[in-house]
Design an enzyme around this catalytic site. Structure first.
Site, PDB file in Angstrom:
ATOM      1  N   PHE A   1     -11.724  -8.052 -15.209  1.00  0.00           N
ATOM      2  CA  PHE A   1     -11.129  -7.279 -16.309  1.00  0.00           C
ATOM      3  C   PHE A   1      -9.622  -7.130 -16.170  1.00  0.00           C
ATOM      4  O   PHE A   1      -8.943  -6.804 -17.134  1.00  0.00           O
ATOM      5  CB  PHE A   1     -11.816  -5.907 -16.426  1.00  0.00           C
ATOM      6  CG  PHE A   1     -11.128  -4.806 -15.681  1.00  0.00           C
ATOM      7  CD1 PHE A   1     -11.381  -4.575 -14.342  1.00  0.00           C
ATOM      8  CD2 PHE A   1     -10.218  -3.992 -16.333  1.00  0.00           C
ATOM      9  CE1 PHE A   1     -10.743  -3.553 -13.663  1.00  0.00           C
ATOM     10  CE2 PHE A   1      -9.566  -2.959 -15.657  1.00  0.00           C
ATOM     11  CZ  PHE A   1      -9.830  -2.750 -14.319  1.00  0.00           C
ATOM     12  N   LYS A   2      -9.090  -7.379 -14.986  1.00  0.00           N
ATOM     13  CA  LYS A   2      -7.649  -7.262 -14.799  1.00  0.00           C
ATOM     14  C   LYS A   2      -6.868  -8.154 -15.766  1.00  0.00           C
ATOM     15  O   LYS A   2      -5.732  -7.859 -16.113  1.00  0.00           O
ATOM     16  CB  LYS A   2      -7.264  -7.632 -13.364  1.00  0.00           C
ATOM     17  CG  LYS A   2      -7.976  -6.854 -12.264  1.00  0.00           C
ATOM     18  CD  LYS A   2      -7.578  -5.392 -12.248  1.00  0.00           C
ATOM     19  CE  LYS A   2      -7.958  -4.703 -10.942  1.00  0.00           C
ATOM     20  NZ  LYS A   2      -9.383  -4.519 -10.723  1.00  0.00           N
ATOM     21  N   ASP A   3      -7.486  -9.258 -16.200  1.00  0.00           N
ATOM     22  CA  ASP A   3      -6.801 -10.137 -17.154  1.00  0.00           C
ATOM     23  C   ASP A   3      -6.472  -9.422 -18.457  1.00  0.00           C
ATOM     24  O   ASP A   3      -5.518  -9.785 -19.135  1.00  0.00           O
ATOM     25  CB  ASP A   3      -7.681 -11.347 -17.497  1.00  0.00           C
ATOM     26  CG  ASP A   3      -7.810 -12.324 -16.337  1.00  0.00           C
ATOM     27  OD1 ASP A   3      -6.847 -12.484 -15.575  1.00  0.00           O
ATOM     28  OD2 ASP A   3      -8.895 -12.939 -16.215  1.00  0.00           O
TER      29      ASP A   3
ATOM     30  N   LEU B   1      -3.227  -7.972 -17.442  1.00  0.00           N
ATOM     31  CA  LEU B   1      -2.241  -8.826 -16.768  1.00  0.00           C
ATOM     32  C   LEU B   1      -1.917 -10.096 -17.536  1.00  0.00           C
ATOM     33  O   LEU B   1      -0.954 -10.785 -17.206  1.00  0.00           O
ATOM     34  CB  LEU B   1      -2.702  -9.128 -15.346  1.00  0.00           C
ATOM     35  CG  LEU B   1      -2.440  -7.929 -14.426  1.00  0.00           C
ATOM     36  CD1 LEU B   1      -3.226  -8.037 -13.132  1.00  0.00           C
ATOM     37  CD2 LEU B   1      -0.951  -7.790 -14.130  1.00  0.00           C
TER      38      LEU B   1
ATOM     39  N   THR C   1      -6.856  -8.019  -8.904  1.00  0.00           N
ATOM     40  CA  THR C   1      -5.511  -7.876  -9.465  1.00  0.00           C
ATOM     41  C   THR C   1      -4.614  -9.029  -9.038  1.00  0.00           C
ATOM     42  O   THR C   1      -3.837  -9.547  -9.831  1.00  0.00           O
ATOM     43  CB  THR C   1      -4.854  -6.566  -8.973  1.00  0.00           C
ATOM     44  OG1 THR C   1      -5.662  -5.486  -9.398  1.00  0.00           O
ATOM     45  CG2 THR C   1      -3.466  -6.394  -9.536  1.00  0.00           C
TER      46      THR C   1
END
Ligand SMILES: *Cc1c(COP(=O)(O)O)cnc(C)c1O
Length: 500
Positions: A112-114, A117, A147
């Site tokens: 989910f960091k995408d 980011l 991350t």
């Protein structure tokens, strides 16, 4: 809208400045001076929009110093079919009646960091240009696994920025490590730290707070910023998907206008669930925020007792991205629930630093308990949940999302509250193939296999395809081999930048 420090001892700045700086000069986190509101008609109108359009609307409420054109450019560069393998970007998948999984891992690194980011580098270069920045920006990242790779993918080859990622040497999965050490790009550096995630995160925080270090960079025309979820530019894109999920539920006729929902979030650094809290404060009808932890359950205890105590053993679990004892973004929640009392927040953060604990007053505790419910799952429970959901629903959960589902079941048992619920799914199961395969195939049949062979076995067993981004990563060349003690992290950065 202006952003001030959660600790109160720094000047208020516009969004562009807050995003460029990453962290406030007094060590606090940038927080908005008010929370913009979104009404029911707007939510209904979102039903017909693409994700990118929803994102534009919401970002423009927070990034008021950005022009509509600037926001549109950032959003479109991030949320498109070249980067995300699902047209709805963050699709809702029904798990059972009234319960939906929101898949937040359709971006390039499968976590989910995408969601944040992919857009942060664009927000950061736009912020740099808007503030007349001429220095090169050096982004420092401490990662519990996901991350790092997401930041590397987002920032690689972005002009005017260099990125250095630190990960805990033995605290990430084989797939996560491989994703990072094979990273290409002319402006990237990756190093393993001898320690756990908190060591890596503290190391980065110390570098940020070190005047001598900052001076050295300044004299070479460089300045630091952060891509960790302490950066406001990472939080605000995360608010979008909670609003988007609500709009999807409305448009799909699963709820009626104004109807409340619950949101379950597998939590580590408290960034993702904090974004859901901001969505709630914007007026999205959210009844309960369910904070799911693994056995590093410092947050469960905090929600139940009002005491935050990090003085405990750090446990490695099968949900490594949640192996965290210092949840940085909790500081922003405290700022909100104290009615912006930065003095109180600064005192608690000082207690945490010097004594390893702090205790909030009853009023603050009650405010938190009125919204949040906390629970945790052991590794055994997590695996049992992966197995039972696979057997009963044919849905393959990753280990982090499984913690969420398990804690949600505990919440149901404790409350009997059957409000329509969204469970944030934070990673594709193939990022954590070994534990997922052990849960549903059994360890016996996997003995002697490495994590990559296990992924293939899992694919054959479930018929669920390995995502393109993870296929064959074991064949890519290793480009980063640096390992350093935690005291040497600053040295590693200086060496990479080739400044003494
Ligand atoms: C980062 C991460 C989390 C924790 O999110 P926070 O915003 O740090 O609370 C949970 N699951 C996965 C897969 C992650 O990568």
């Amino acid at each position: 809208m202006m952003y001030s420090s959660s600790r109160g001892a720094a000047e208020a700045v516009p969004a562009a400045q807050a995003i460029k700086m990453g962290i406030a000069p007094d060590g606090g986190l940038f927080v908005p001076d008010h929370i913009p509101q979104i009404d029911s008609d707007t939510l209904t109108s979102f039903g017909k929009m693409f994700y990118a359009e929803r994102a534009e609307r919401i970002l423009s409420l927070y990034l008021q110093d950005f022009s509509p054109g600037e926001i549109a450019r950032c959003v479109r560069a991030a949320y498109n079919s070249g980067s995300f393998d699902d047209a709805s970007i963050a699709p809702l998948v029904p798990l059972e009646a009234g319960v939906f999984v929101q898949e937040l891992w359709h971006g390039p690194t499968c976590a989910f960091k995408d969601m944040a980011l992919q857009i942060l580098p664009h927000l950061m270069t736009t912020s740099a240009a808007k503030t007349g920045e001429t220095d090169e920006i050096v982004v420092l990242v401490a990662t519990s696994g996901d991350t790092g790779k997401a930041a590397l993918e987002g920032f690689k080859d972005v002009d005017g920025i260099r990125i250095v990622v630190f990960y805990p040497q033995d605290g990430v999965s084989e797939v996560q490590k491989r994703q990072m050490v094979t990273q290409t790009g002319k402006n990237v550096m990756v190093a393993a730290v001898e320690g756990n995630f908190d060591d890596a995160q503290n190391g980065v925080k110390q570098i940020f707070a070190d005047p001598e270090f900052n001076g050295k960079l300044a004299s070479h025309g460089m300045k630091m910023s952060s891509a960790n979820s302490i950066n406001w530019g990472r939080l605000v894109p995360q608010i979008v998907y909670y609003v988007s999920a609500y709009a999807d539920l409305l448009a799909g006729g699963h709820i009626s206008p104004g109807e409340e929902i619950n949101v379950v979030v597998p939590t580590g650094n408290f960034g993702n669930i904090l974004a859901a809290y901001y969505a709630r404060k914007m007026g999205i009808p959210i009844h309960r925020l369910i904070c799911a932890s693994n056995i590093n359950y410092v947050l469960t205890e905090f929600i139940n007792s009002g005491i935050y105590d990090r003085r405990r053993d750090f446990a490695r679990t099968i949900s490594p991205s949640m192996d965290i004892l210092i949840s940085s973004n909790l500081e922003r929640l405290l700022f909100e629930v104290t009615g912006h009392d930065a003095g109180k927040v600064a005192n608690w953060m000082r207690d945490l630093q010097t004594q390893g604990r702090y205790e909030v007053d009853d009023e603050v505790k009650q405010q938190i308990q009125a919204v949040f419910w906390g629970g945790y799952a052991s590794d055994e429970e997590t695996k049992a949940t992966i197995r039972s959901v696979w057997e009963n629903s044919g849905y393959l959960l990753d280990t982090h999302t499984a913690v969420g589902v398990n804690v949600y079941q505990k919440y149901l048992g404790a409350s009997g509250d059957h409000t329509v619920t969204i469970i944030a799914s934070t990673a594709n199961p193939y990022k954590f193939s070994q534990s997922v395969a052990e849960a549903i195939i059994g360890s016996d049949r996997l003995s002697g296999m490495d994590e990559f062979a296990i992924a293939q076995a899992l694919e054959e067993y479930t018929g669920k395809p390995i995502p393109a981004a993870l296929r064959d990563i074991e064949k890519r060349p290793i480009l980063h081999r640096t390992v350093c003690p935690k005291q040497a992290m600053g040295r590693v950065v200086l060496d990479y930048l080739q400044i003494g």
